[in-house]
Write a protein that holds these residues in place. Structure first.
Motif, PDB file in Angstrom:
ATOM      1  N   GLU A   1      35.478  56.312  54.836  1.00 61.30           N
ATOM      2  CA  GLU A   1      34.710  56.856  53.715  1.00 61.30           C
ATOM      3  C   GLU A   1      35.625  57.149  52.529  1.00 61.30           C
ATOM      4  O   GLU A   1      35.305  56.815  51.383  1.00 61.30           O
ATOM      5  N   GLU A   2      36.786  57.757  52.806  1.00 61.57           N
ATOM      6  CA  GLU A   2      37.720  58.075  51.729  1.00 61.57           C
ATOM      7  C   GLU A   2      38.357  56.801  51.178  1.00 61.57           C
ATOM      8  O   GLU A   2      38.548  56.672  49.957  1.00 61.57           O
ATOM      9  N   ILE A   3      38.697  55.854  52.053  1.00 63.30           N
ATOM     10  CA  ILE A   3      39.260  54.584  51.587  1.00 63.30           C
ATOM     11  C   ILE A   3      38.268  53.880  50.666  1.00 63.30           C
ATOM     12  O   ILE A   3      38.639  53.390  49.592  1.00 63.30           O
ATOM     13  N   ASP A   4      37.009  53.840  51.062  1.00 63.15           N
ATOM     14  CA  ASP A   4      35.985  53.181  50.234  1.00 63.15           C
ATOM     15  C   ASP A   4      35.860  53.857  48.873  1.00 63.15           C
ATOM     16  O   ASP A   4      35.727  53.181  47.842  1.00 63.15           O
ATOM     17  N   GLU A   5      35.907  55.182  48.873  1.00 59.61           N
ATOM     18  CA  GLU A   5      35.770  55.923  47.613  1.00 59.61           C
ATOM     19  C   GLU A   5      36.941  55.628  46.679  1.00 59.61           C
ATOM     20  O   GLU A   5      36.756  55.312  45.494  1.00 59.61           O
ATOM     21  N   VAL A   6      38.160  55.719  47.206  1.00 60.50           N
ATOM     22  CA  VAL A   6      39.348  55.491  46.375  1.00 60.50           C
ATOM     23  C   VAL A   6      39.437  54.026  45.948  1.00 60.50           C
ATOM     24  O   VAL A   6      39.678  53.723  44.782  1.00 60.50           O
ATOM     25  N   ALA A   7      39.217  53.113  46.891  1.00 58.62           N
ATOM     26  CA  ALA A   7      39.288  51.688  46.567  1.00 58.62           C
ATOM     27  C   ALA A   7      38.224  51.301  45.550  1.00 58.62           C
ATOM     28  O   ALA A   7      38.453  50.417  44.709  1.00 58.62           O
ATOM     29  N   GLY A   8      37.064  51.947  45.613  1.00 58.25           N
ATOM     30  CA  GLY A   8      36.016  51.675  44.637  1.00 58.25           C
ATOM     31  C   GLY A   8      36.443  52.054  43.229  1.00 58.25           C
ATOM     32  O   GLY A   8      36.192  51.313  42.263  1.00 58.25           O
ATOM     33  N   LYS A   9      37.110  53.192  43.103  1.00 59.95           N
ATOM     34  CA  LYS A   9      37.604  53.622  41.793  1.00 59.95           C
ATOM     35  C   LYS A   9      38.721  52.702  41.306  1.00 59.95           C
ATOM     36  O   LYS A   9      38.796  52.365  40.117  1.00 59.95           O
ATOM     37  N   VAL A  10      39.569  52.297  42.227  1.00 56.19           N
ATOM     38  CA  VAL A  10      40.657  51.379  41.871  1.00 56.19           C
ATOM     39  C   VAL A  10      40.082  50.060  41.374  1.00 56.19           C
ATOM     40  O   VAL A  10      40.513  49.523  40.347  1.00 56.19           O
ATOM     41  N   PHE A  11      39.092  49.538  42.087  1.00 58.70           N
ATOM     42  CA  PHE A  11      38.518  48.261  41.657  1.00 58.70           C
ATOM     43  C   PHE A  11      37.867  48.370  40.285  1.00 58.70           C
ATOM     44  O   PHE A  11      38.137  47.580  39.379  1.00 58.70           O
ATOM     45  N   THR A  12      36.992  49.353  40.125  1.00 62.49           N
ATOM     46  CA  THR A  12      36.213  49.466  38.887  1.00 62.49           C
ATOM     47  C   THR A  12      37.090  49.690  37.665  1.00 62.49           C
ATOM     48  O   THR A  12      36.900  49.044  36.621  1.00 62.49           O
ATOM     49  N   ASP A  13      38.050  50.592  37.779  1.00 65.51           N
ATOM     50  CA  ASP A  13      38.800  51.026  36.606  1.00 65.51           C
ATOM     51  C   ASP A  13      40.162  50.357  36.447  1.00 65.51           C
ATOM     52  O   ASP A  13      40.697  50.314  35.332  1.00 65.51           O
ATOM     53  N   VAL A  14      40.730  49.841  37.532  1.00 64.77           N
ATOM     54  CA  VAL A  14      42.074  49.258  37.463  1.00 64.77           C
ATOM     55  C   VAL A  14      42.037  47.749  37.707  1.00 64.77           C
ATOM     56  O   VAL A  14      42.344  46.971  36.816  1.00 64.77           O
ATOM     57  N   ASN A  15      41.664  47.330  38.920  1.00 67.82           N
ATOM     58  CA  ASN A  15      41.627  45.888  39.211  1.00 67.82           C
ATOM     59  C   ASN A  15      40.774  45.145  38.189  1.00 67.82           C
ATOM     60  O   ASN A  15      41.191  44.119  37.631  1.00 67.82           O
ATOM     61  N   ASN A  16      39.577  45.652  37.958  1.00 65.68           N
ATOM     62  CA  ASN A  16      38.671  45.026  36.991  1.00 65.68           C
ATOM     63  C   ASN A  16      38.950  45.513  35.577  1.00 65.68           C
ATOM     64  O   ASN A  16      38.699  44.798  34.607  1.00 65.68           O
ATOM     65  N   GLY A  17      39.489  46.719  35.472  1.00 70.29           N
ATOM     66  CA  GLY A  17      39.734  47.307  34.160  1.00 70.29           C
ATOM     67  C   GLY A  17      40.691  46.509  33.304  1.00 70.29           C
ATOM     68  O   GLY A  17      40.494  46.373  32.087  1.00 70.29           O
ATOM     69  N   VAL A  18      41.738  45.946  33.920  1.00 68.10           N
ATOM     70  CA  VAL A  18      42.682  45.158  33.122  1.00 68.10           C
ATOM     71  C   VAL A  18      42.009  43.908  32.554  1.00 68.10           C
ATOM     72  O   VAL A  18      42.307  43.484  31.433  1.00 68.10           O
ATOM     73  N   TYR A  19      41.082  43.342  33.315  1.00 65.74           N
ATOM     74  CA  TYR A  19      40.355  42.162  32.827  1.00 65.74           C
ATOM     75  C   TYR A  19      39.372  42.533  31.722  1.00 65.74           C
ATOM     76  O   TYR A  19      39.163  41.770  30.773  1.00 65.74           O
ATOM     77  N   GLN A  20      38.768  43.708  31.837  1.00 64.11           N
ATOM     78  CA  GLN A  20      37.875  44.164  30.777  1.00 64.11           C
ATOM     79  C   GLN A  20      38.645  44.368  29.486  1.00 64.11           C
ATOM     80  O   GLN A  20      38.115  44.106  28.400  1.00 64.11           O
ATOM     81  N   CYS A  21      39.899  44.803  29.587  1.00 60.94           N
ATOM     82  CA  CYS A  21      40.746  44.897  28.392  1.00 60.94           C
ATOM     83  C   CYS A  21      41.081  43.504  27.871  1.00 60.94           C
ATOM     84  O   CYS A  21      40.911  43.198  26.691  1.00 60.94           O
ATOM     85  N   GLY A  22      41.554  42.659  28.767  1.00 58.59           N
ATOM     86  CA  GLY A  22      42.062  41.355  28.352  1.00 58.59           C
ATOM     87  C   GLY A  22      41.019  40.422  27.782  1.00 58.59           C
ATOM     88  O   GLY A  22      41.318  39.634  26.885  1.00 58.59           O
TER      89      GLY A  22
END
Length: 205
Positions: free
Chosen positions: A34-55
């Motif tokens: 549950e905690e892994i899913d929560e943290v990984a979800g934030k990482v994906f939305t704001d970081v993994n995908n976030g850099v592409y949203q910037c680029g």
């Protein structure tokens, strides 16, 4: 089984255990899911995908919103990792693997190519030490080919980099410098064992 990239690694960790090597670490342990899913979800939305949203932002407003969200999350991650070695629990989990993929590319690509330039990873002390800790762990740095990474982004994204020129830097030798994260203890592979080195044809660096 699925072809959804976000689910594949979870399936490999939970549904395909019979095919894992002896001693394979538990990257998605049941008590922490549950905690892994929560943290990984934030990482994906704001970081993994976030850099592409910037680029790939097509307006100034969209770029700045993505930029602010990205660095707010990186600050949150820095705070979380100040006093703990890994993102969830005391071992490497799926959450760390997902964050590492973006951190490994940050200074080489995202800082300049995608305009994620508030700071370089090397200028964010906690995240830089955390990234080097993982990089120096078997299964991480020995799978990273910085030259291929740069060639892919700078030669393929011609709308962003029309000349196709690939930058020479940054100096990747700094990834091998001491990180001192071992003072936070933690057991990288938990009750498991490190992976073997990659086969000779697949080795990089």
């Amino acid at each position: 089984m699925t072809n959804d990239f976000a689910q594949i690694t979870l399936d490999l960790s939970s549904e395909w255990t019979a095919f894992q090597r002896p001693g394979a670490p538990a990257l998605y342990p049941e008590p922490l899911r549950e905690e892994i899913d929560e943290v990984a979800g934030k990482v994906f939305t704001d970081v993994n995908n976030g850099v592409y949203q910037c680029g790939f932002a097509s307006t100034q407003k969209a770029y700045e919103e993505a930029y602010d969200k990205l660095f707010a999350r990186l600050d949150w991650l820095s705070e979380r990792l100040t006093d703990q070695r890994y993102l969830v629990g005391d071992t490497i989990t799926e959450a760390d693997v997902r964050l590492f993929t973006t951190l490994a590319r940050f200074d080489a690509v995202y800082h300049g190519h995608f305009k994620c330039n508030r700071q370089k990873l090397a200028e964010m002390p906690v995240l830089w030490a955390y990234a080097r800790d993982l990089f120096q762990t078997p299964g991480f740095g020995d799978t990273i080919d910085f030259e291929q990474i740069k060639q892919h982004y700078y030669e393929v994204h011609l709308t962003i980099n029309p000349t196709g020129i690939v930058p020479v830097g940054p100096d990747v030798s700094t990834w091998a410098t001491p990180h001192h994260r071992e003072r936070l203890c933690g057991r990288p592979f938990g009750d498991g064992t490190p992976p073997r080195p990659p086969p000779e044809p697949e080795r990089v660096g």
